[in-house]
Design a protein around this motif. Structure first.
Motif, PDB file in Angstrom:
ATOM      1  N   ASN A   6       7.036 -17.294 -18.048  1.00 53.47           N
ATOM      2  CA  ASN A   6       8.177 -17.203 -17.141  1.00 53.47           C
ATOM      3  C   ASN A   6       8.652 -15.758 -17.134  1.00 53.47           C
ATOM      4  N   PRO A   8      11.611 -13.006 -15.309  1.00 52.15           N
ATOM      5  CA  PRO A   8      12.797 -12.886 -14.466  1.00 52.15           C
ATOM      6  C   PRO A   8      12.456 -12.127 -13.184  1.00 52.15           C
ATOM      7  N   THR A  10      13.691  -9.598 -12.008  1.00 49.58           N
ATOM      8  CA  THR A  10      13.715  -8.148 -12.229  1.00 49.58           C
ATOM      9  C   THR A  10      12.405  -7.622 -12.800  1.00 49.58           C
ATOM     10  N   SER A  84      11.436 -17.083 -13.003  1.00 48.83           N
ATOM     11  CA  SER A  84      12.633 -17.763 -13.488  1.00 48.83           C
ATOM     12  C   SER A  84      13.808 -17.576 -12.528  1.00 48.83           C
ATOM     13  N   GLY A  85      14.501 -18.660 -12.278  1.00 47.15           N
ATOM     14  CA  GLY A  85      15.680 -18.590 -11.413  1.00 47.15           C
ATOM     15  C   GLY A  85      15.366 -18.627  -9.934  1.00 47.15           C
ATOM     16  N   ALA A  89      18.000 -16.504  -7.854  1.00 45.89           N
ATOM     17  CA  ALA A  89      18.114 -15.306  -8.693  1.00 45.89           C
ATOM     18  C   ALA A  89      17.663 -14.070  -7.915  1.00 45.89           C
TER      19      ALA A  89
END
Length: 108
Positions: A6, A8, A10, A84-85, A89
């Motif tokens: 996973n 993010p 970013t 993720s998100g 996100a």
């Protein structure tokens, strides 16, 4: 089944191959420019649309469907990571998006 990585939003490289597994209406409202759209339920029948030598960053609205898609892809010989998100996100991080319906892209 192996543990899916996973990452993010970013940490998604600007040149990553992004696979969006959301429904058509979600895609039309807003998505990552250049992403490949294959709704989750169409993934098995559209596996030929994917390059098995390409690393895929799989995204959905919040991370659940993309997690399942990434696990399925890995089990079928592809390299996939879950974002993720998801697009929620992505939007919160202010990352660029486009819309198919005109107007400001959004996440449904």
């Amino acid at each position: 089944m192996s543990e899916i990585q996973n990452v993010p939003v970013t940490a998604v490289p600007h040149d990553a191959r992004i696979l969006d597994v959301r429904e058509h209406y979600e895609w039309e409202a807003g998505h990552v420019d250049g992403a490949l759209h294959v709704p989750l339920e169409e993934l098995p029948s559209r596996l030929g649309d994917l390059d098995p030598d390409e690393d895929l960053h799989v995204i959905c609205r919040s991370g659940g469907r993309s997690q399942r898609a990434a696990e399925w892809l890995e089990a079928n010989g592809y390299t996939a990571v879950n974002v993720s998100g998801g697009m929620g996100a992505w939007l919160e991080a202010g990352k660029p998006m486009v819309s198919e319906v005109g107007g400001e892209p959004t996440v449904l």
